[in-house]
Design a protein around this motif. Structure first.
Motif, PDB file in Angstrom:
ATOM      1  N   ASP A   1       0.834  -1.206   0.000  1.00  0.00           N
ATOM      2  CA  ASP A   1       0.000   0.000   0.000  1.00  0.00           C
ATOM      3  C   ASP A   1       0.867   1.253   0.000  1.00  0.00           C
ATOM      4  OD1 ASP A   1      -2.706   1.231   0.199  1.00  0.00           O
ATOM      5  OD2 ASP A   1      -1.905   1.988   2.096  1.00  0.00           O
ATOM      6  N   VAL A   2       1.953   1.234   0.751  1.00  0.00           N
ATOM      7  CA  VAL A   2       2.880   2.363   0.765  1.00  0.00           C
ATOM      8  C   VAL A   2       3.471   2.559  -0.633  1.00  0.00           C
ATOM      9  CG1 VAL A   2       5.099   3.188   1.675  1.00  0.00           C
ATOM     10  CG2 VAL A   2       3.406   2.199   3.231  1.00  0.00           C
ATOM     11  N   LEU A   3       3.880   1.455  -1.268  1.00  0.00           N
ATOM     12  CA  LEU A   3       4.431   1.532  -2.627  1.00  0.00           C
ATOM     13  C   LEU A   3       3.393   2.068  -3.606  1.00  0.00           C
ATOM     14  CD1 LEU A   3       6.342  -1.869  -2.701  1.00  0.00           C
ATOM     15  CD2 LEU A   3       7.349   0.407  -2.498  1.00  0.00           C
ATOM     16  N   LYS A   4       2.162   1.584  -3.478  1.00  0.00           N
ATOM     17  CA  LYS A   4       1.081   2.016  -4.365  1.00  0.00           C
ATOM     18  C   LYS A   4       0.818   3.509  -4.212  1.00  0.00           C
ATOM     19  CE  LYS A   4      -3.010   2.064  -2.959  1.00  0.00           C
ATOM     20  NZ  LYS A   4      -3.310   3.492  -3.146  1.00  0.00           N
ATOM     21  N   SER A   5       0.754   3.976  -2.995  1.00  0.00           N
ATOM     22  CA  SER A   5       0.479   5.394  -2.757  1.00  0.00           C
ATOM     23  C   SER A   5       1.602   6.268  -3.300  1.00  0.00           C
ATOM     24  CB  SER A   5       0.272   5.654  -1.265  1.00  0.00           C
ATOM     25  OG  SER A   5      -0.885   4.974  -0.820  1.00  0.00           O
ATOM     26  N   ARG A   6       2.842   5.832  -3.105  1.00  0.00           N
ATOM     27  CA  ARG A   6       3.973   6.589  -3.649  1.00  0.00           C
ATOM     28  C   ARG A   6       3.889   6.668  -5.170  1.00  0.00           C
ATOM     29  NH1 ARG A   6       8.898   6.972  -0.371  1.00  0.00           N
ATOM     30  NH2 ARG A   6       8.061   7.264   1.717  1.00  0.00           N
ATOM     31  N   LEU A   7       3.594   5.537  -5.791  1.00  0.00           N
ATOM     32  CA  LEU A   7       3.499   5.493  -7.250  1.00  0.00           C
ATOM     33  C   LEU A   7       2.368   6.379  -7.749  1.00  0.00           C
ATOM     34  CD1 LEU A   7       4.367   4.234  -9.981  1.00  0.00           C
ATOM     35  CD2 LEU A   7       2.774   2.368  -9.493  1.00  0.00           C
ATOM     36  N   GLN A   8       1.216   6.285  -7.106  1.00  0.00           N
ATOM     37  CA  GLN A   8       0.043   7.015  -7.575  1.00  0.00           C
ATOM     38  C   GLN A   8       0.139   8.518  -7.344  1.00  0.00           C
ATOM     39  OE1 GLN A   8      -3.130   4.734  -5.633  1.00  0.00           O
ATOM     40  NE2 GLN A   8      -3.687   3.919  -7.637  1.00  0.00           N
ATOM     41  N   THR A   9       0.936   8.938  -6.400  1.00  0.00           N
ATOM     42  CA  THR A   9       1.027  10.371  -6.122  1.00  0.00           C
ATOM     43  C   THR A   9       2.274  11.020  -6.716  1.00  0.00           C
ATOM     44  OG1 THR A   9       2.100   9.961  -3.983  1.00  0.00           O
ATOM     45  CG2 THR A   9      -0.317  10.178  -3.984  1.00  0.00           C
ATOM     46  N   ALA A  10       3.129  10.219  -7.326  1.00  0.00           N
ATOM     47  CA  ALA A  10       4.349  10.763  -7.943  1.00  0.00           C
ATOM     48  C   ALA A  10       3.993  11.516  -9.220  1.00  0.00           C
ATOM     49  CB  ALA A  10       5.318   9.633  -8.265  1.00  0.00           C
TER      50      ALA A  10
END
Length: 196
Positions: free
Chosen positions: A130-139
């Motif tokens: 989830d942390v990885l997903k959020s980083r990817l989606q907000t980059a």
């Protein structure tokens, strides 16, 4: 046979498989939510008026497929998370059920316990992706080629501990939210079985 109880393996498979179609629906909503969470009007990011404005901005910046940025990361979160969720619920429920009293004899306390712990099992597994997903989606668009690059960059610059940011609040929220969810499901099933 449709009337036979599912085995633990079947429940685990069904739980994991259930995440696949939900990902197609959830990824755009997650993308919009994460974008709104990091959006501000102070020049650090685009200030959106709400979800529709954010969705339109995401589409304008990269087309309709931009709403699906993070699909693989969402699957990495939700497939194992759902396996843990449904598997933990069924195993804990089974261990807390009075087998001699027959099916449907689980107490509300056992349901709440199993549901709450199942939610915690889900997030214990799901927080790192989830942390990885959020980083990817907000980059910013183009910063990362995918979730693998996010992982490599995070390990290089922040270390493994960064994968577990937010674990405490997620687990604290998970217990009561999922306890209530499963209590509602089980009570509804018991009611419907009596009526029909």
């Amino acid at each position: 046979s449709p009337t036979e109880a599912l085995s633990t393996k079947q429940i685990l498979f069904a739980g994991g498989f259930s995440a696949i179609p939900t990902t197609a629906l959830m990824t755009p909503m997650e993308r919009i939510k994460c974008t709104l969470q990091v959006s501000s009007g102070n020049g650090a990011g685009a200030a959106y008026k709400g979800p529709i404005d954010a969705a339109m901005g995401i589409i304008r910046s990269g087309g309709i497929t931009n709403l699906f940025k993070g699909t693989c990361a969402t699957l990495l979160r939700d497939v194992p998370g759902s396996v843990a969720y449904f598997g933990a619920y069924e195993l804990i429920k089974k261990s807390l059920t009075n087998q001699s009293a027959g099916q449907g004899s689980i107490s509300p306390v056992a349901i709440v316990t199993a549901g709450g712990l199942a939610g915690m099992a889900n997030w214990a597994v799901a927080i790192p992706p989830d942390v990885l997903k959020s980083r990817l989606q907000t980059a910013p668009d183009g910063k990362y080629t995918g979730v693998r690059q996010v992982f490599i960059e995070m390990m290089r610059t922040e270390g493994a501990g960064a994968l577990f940011r937010g674990m405490g609040p997620a687990l604290l929220r998970a217990f009561p939210a999922n306890a209530a969810c499963f209590l509602g499901v089980e009570m509804s099933l018991q009611f419907m079985n009596k009526v029909w």
